[in-house]
Design an enzyme around this catalytic site. Structure first.
Site, PDB file in Angstrom:
ATOM      1  N   THR A 340      36.181  27.827 -21.222  1.00 40.44           N
ATOM      2  CA  THR A 340      36.751  27.639 -19.885  1.00 40.44           C
ATOM      3  C   THR A 340      38.212  27.213 -19.959  1.00 40.44           C
ATOM      4  O   THR A 340      38.664  26.666 -20.967  1.00 40.44           O
ATOM      5  CB  THR A 340      35.974  26.570 -19.100  1.00 40.44           C
ATOM      6  N   SER A 341      38.924  27.432 -18.871  1.00 37.02           N
ATOM      7  CA  SER A 341      40.307  26.986 -18.757  1.00 37.02           C
ATOM      8  C   SER A 341      40.565  26.528 -17.332  1.00 37.02           C
ATOM      9  O   SER A 341      40.092  27.148 -16.374  1.00 37.02           O
ATOM     10  CB  SER A 341      41.281  28.108 -19.102  1.00 37.02           C
ATOM     11  N   PRO A 342      41.349  25.441 -17.159  1.00 37.93           N
ATOM     12  CA  PRO A 342      41.743  25.016 -15.811  1.00 37.93           C
ATOM     13  C   PRO A 342      42.962  25.773 -15.306  1.00 37.93           C
ATOM     14  O   PRO A 342      43.368  25.589 -14.159  1.00 37.93           O
ATOM     15  CB  PRO A 342      42.074  23.542 -16.017  1.00 37.93           C
ATOM     16  N   ASP A 458      45.784  28.514 -23.562  1.00 38.12           N
ATOM     17  CA  ASP A 458      46.071  27.146 -23.102  1.00 38.12           C
ATOM     18  C   ASP A 458      47.042  26.448 -24.044  1.00 38.12           C
ATOM     19  O   ASP A 458      47.781  25.555 -23.626  1.00 38.12           O
ATOM     20  CB  ASP A 458      44.780  26.326 -23.029  1.00 38.12           C
TER      21      ASP A 458
END
Length: 785
Positions: A340-342, A458
């Site tokens: 996941t990544s924000p 990221d």
């Protein structure tokens, strides 16, 4: 019946005096009953939650122990002993490498937000030994040495803490990439931080122990309730190319809509802790997956990243809430966070082309990964990702708070008196086990592939490494030489890791001490129908789903015979206890992007974790008193870790100045709300005193008491607040001089007009080693609309 019918047909007959009296009495009782019921209904709708809890008429069928005050009915679930605690774990905020991006140049220069350990304890009131502690630390992960230190510190608190041990302590990290490093047990993560720093380590240990102490001392009867909600706009899959390698029919089960397509989990699970004595809530614990990489790799200020923001906003939101107790603690734990990544706007090339990074390997026009950067919601702001970080934190906080409010009105209670846990140390270096299809699989000693060095969008890696196609043929021959200098992997190791081209054979190196863990923690907790898998690595989206699904199915079988058993609710929290990098599915592993290359124990890593976990689910049974064997203990490298981090030699003020003197004061004219206000002081190194449970920087407001007495200065902000920023700068290494700037960003939504001043609290070290505290205060200033 015939007599009654004939009476009705004949019409009413006159009543005798005695009959009139009885009828009047019955009417009085009826009217009183209606009024009483109406009053209860009115109160049930309009009264605060704490009062509604006291209006329940039917007691639980269980008789509470002496001294307990039951607040609810059977429908509210069973009563447990519940406790929460929060304590400061902020390590050295300057001159220490930040942990997460593995960039040796990312050295701390200050503090945006203090870091915390948040402790949650659940215990069975009738069986004191049946309890667990779930810690949520504002750190990159859990860690073996930190866990040893916490256990030792808990045991030192006295005999009343004897029920806590390896089996029931989970040390999880929020996965923030913005905290100080140099505290981990193994050599590999110590390399970029120039080794191990005892001060950084001890801050985490001491704060975590204090949070446990606070939680233990607050233990009181209470109830748990659970709910889930969707969180949108806070995560995307940064390795979609690898995720799509999973079977289509499996992915289709999670593809709900265009907004919730299954590529990442959008579900947040929230566990609410409610005190029985007054019905007030003492805390919440949530699970939701998004990386702690909102603040970018060029940031040098310490913070808890987006999970720290979410916890800060939640705890602030309930300060004056009638439903919440004083000292309310909000824990925002990670879940299956691996892919996941924000940075929800995706990965883009910062090379002038205006193109997105390549789908397969996250490279740009030059064929390399360095210019591929993921973008958060406010990526255009030149603030190292700070604005995006706050926004992603807000996007987690708001649905969590809405769910909390809903649970106050109607909730799914946790039922079942049992509180269970298990833990075992398991050697993953050569574990043989049967897969569900009957074939025998084997795990391998830990190793990292070439794509590990490529990093992610990221935080891109260096040199010529790329994701997915990184191998000796696509990188400089120098790296094969470097790999072989560390240790050339054997033919058996190469075969075991299969499609992973091995860059670092870290699991077979123990000089000067172990580089990475081969012995892992396998752990799970249970309270009622809730089961918590405690993962030592970063499980990817699909890995977490498979793990949770397998545990849920096994739990249904194991717990089927229990009285009043309900379908299990399974969550996964981590990275916890010891950082074991990533856990990808076998299909994702075959793609060998960053997550697959960082899956330490070969293609069957996930299957092995699931197999060992399922082997001990029976230990969570309501009547179980068994624990898995302890297993081979991992090493504790605390006292033998290398360190090349220079200590503080001395502090000195400039000529004709004193520590705490104001070098740059506030302006004389008023500031408008929204303007930043900065004061610079003659400073000293913050490493001299971490001021745990204290502060380097505060904002004070001049307040006039209601009685009209002399105005007093009241602290209204400290450096736990997101909008008060503390920065330190070394002026002269030779002379030992430094300066501190404190900035109040009055875009702070809680800023109000008034008269203020800024205070700096520091500590200076003499050449002889004596540390002396001092303070500095700015001039007064006005804040206006």
């Amino acid at each position: 019946m015939q007599d009654i019918d004939s009476e009705k047909k004949a019409g009413p007959s006159p009543l005798l005096p005695d009959q009139r009296k009885k009828r009047s009495s019955r009417l009085t009782v009826l009217i009183s009953t209606i009024l009483f019921a109406s009053t209860l209904l009115f109160l049930a709708i309009t009264a605060p939650q704490s009062l509604r809890n006291r209006l329940i008429l039917w007691p639980s069928k269980e008789t509470p122990p002496q001294g307990w005050v039951s607040s609810g009915s059977e429908s509210e679930g069973d009563e447990y002993l519940l406790g929460v605690g929060k304590a400061d774990i902020t390590g050295p905020c300057v001159e220490i490498n930040l942990m997460g991006y593995a960039d040796p140049n990312q050295i701390g220069t200050g503090l945006r937000q203090r870091l915390y350990s948040r402790a949650f304890i659940v215990a069975d009131p009738s069986r004191p030994a049946d309890r667990f502690i779930y810690l949520v630390l504002d750190t990159q992960s859990g860690d073996t040495a930190v866990r040893y230190g916490i256990l030792s510190g808990i045991q030192a608190l006295g005999p009343e803490y004897a029920n806590y041990g390896h089996h029931n302590l989970a040390v999880t990290g929020t996965h923030s990439h913005s905290g100080p490093g140099a505290w981990l047990n193994y050599l590999l993560p110590q390399i970029t931080s120039k080794g191990f720093d005892k001060q950084s380590y001890q801050a985490i240990v001491d704060g975590a122990v204090l949070s446990v102490k606070k939680a233990h001392e607050s233990l009181a009867p209470g109830r748990l309730s659970v709910g889930s909600t969707k969180v949108f706009g806070a995560n995307i899959n940064r390795s979609l190319f690898a995720y799509l390698a999973n079977p289509e029919e499996e992915r289709a089960r999670y593809n709900v809509s265009s907004e919730d397509d299954g590529s990442v989990e959008k579900d947040m699970t929230l566990l609410k802790f409610q005190r029985s004595s007054d019905g007030k809530n003492i805390g919440v614990l949530t699970w939701f997956p998004t990386h702690g990489t909102s603040v970018l790799g060029n940031n040098t200020l310490i913070s808890g990243d987006n999970k720290g923001v979410a916890a800060y906003l939640f705890e602030k939101s309930v300060v004056n809430d009638d439903t919440a107790a004083e000292g309310f603690v909000a824990g925002f734990s990670q879940a299956n966070v691996g892919d996941t990544s924000p940075n929800v706007l995706g990965a883009w090339c910062e090379d002038g082309t205006g193109q997105m990074c390549s789908f397969e390997n996250s490279t740009c026009s030059d064929g390399r990964s360095q210019k591929c950067h993921a973008r958060g919601p406010f990526f255009t702001a030149n603030d190292e990702g700070t604005s995006s970080c706050f926004e992603i934190g807000r996007r987690q906080f708001e649905p969590a708070k809405e769910l909390y409010d809903e649970l106050n009105e109607s909730s799914t209670p946790i039922r079942g008196k049992w509180v269970k846990s298990f833990h075992t140390f398991h050697n993953m270096s050569s574990y043989q086990f049967a897969l569900p299809n009957g074939t025998v699989a084997t795990t391998c000693p830990a190793a990292l592939g070439y794509s590990f060095a490529a990093g992610t969008s990221d935080g891109p890696g260096a040199f010529d490494f790329t994701q997915h196609d990184g191998n000796p043929n696509t990188t400089s021959p120098v790296w094969q030489v470097v790999s072989n200098i560390l240790k050339a992997p054997s033919k058996e190791q190469v075969a075991c890791h299969g499609l992973k081209p091995i860059l670092l054979d870290v699991g077979e190196v123990s000089t000067p001490y172990e580089w990475t863990p081969n012995i892992v923690d396998v752990q799970a907790f249970r309270v009622g129908q809730l089961v918590i898998i405690v993962s030592p690595g970063e499980a990817t989206t699909m890995s977490g789903r498979r793990w949770k699904s397998a545990v849920a199915e096994e739990a249904k079988v194991q717990f089927a015979g229990e009285e009043d058993s309900e379908p299990p609710i399974v969550v996964l929290g981590g990275p916890a206890n010891s950082y074991t990098h990533y856990i990808a599915t076998e299909e994702e592993y075959s793609i060998q992007r960053y997550e697959g290359a960082s899956t330490l124990y070969g293609p069957h890593t996930l299957a092995a974790y699931i197999h060992v976990t399922l082997s001990w689910v029976s230990s969570l049974g309501s009547s179980s008193v068994t624990q898995p064997p302890k297993g081979p203990e991992p090493p504790n490298n605390t006292n033998r870790s290398l360190s090349f981090i220079p200590s503080v030699i001395r502090d000195a003020p400039p000529f004709f100045k004193d520590f705490g003197d104001v070098a740059q004061d506030v302006a004389s004219e008023p500031y408008q709300i929204g303007e930043p206000i900065t004061v610079t002081f003659v400073g000293a190194n913050p490493r001299n005193n971490l001021r745990l449970e204290g502060s380097y920087a505060t904002v004070e407001r001049l307040m006039t008491p209601p009685s009209g007495e002399t105005p007093v200065w009241q602290v209204v902000r400290d450096d736990s607040d997101w909008y008060l920023v503390f920065r330190w700068r070394r002026v002269s290494e030779l002379l030992g001089t430094s300066e501190v700037s404190i900035t109040w960003e009055t875009a702070d939504p809680w800023a109000e007009p008034g008269t203020y001043r800024i205070r700096y609290s520091g500590d200076a070290k003499s050449l002889g080693g004596k540390i002396t505290g001092f303070e500095g205060v700015s001039s007064n200033f006005e804040l206006v609309y």
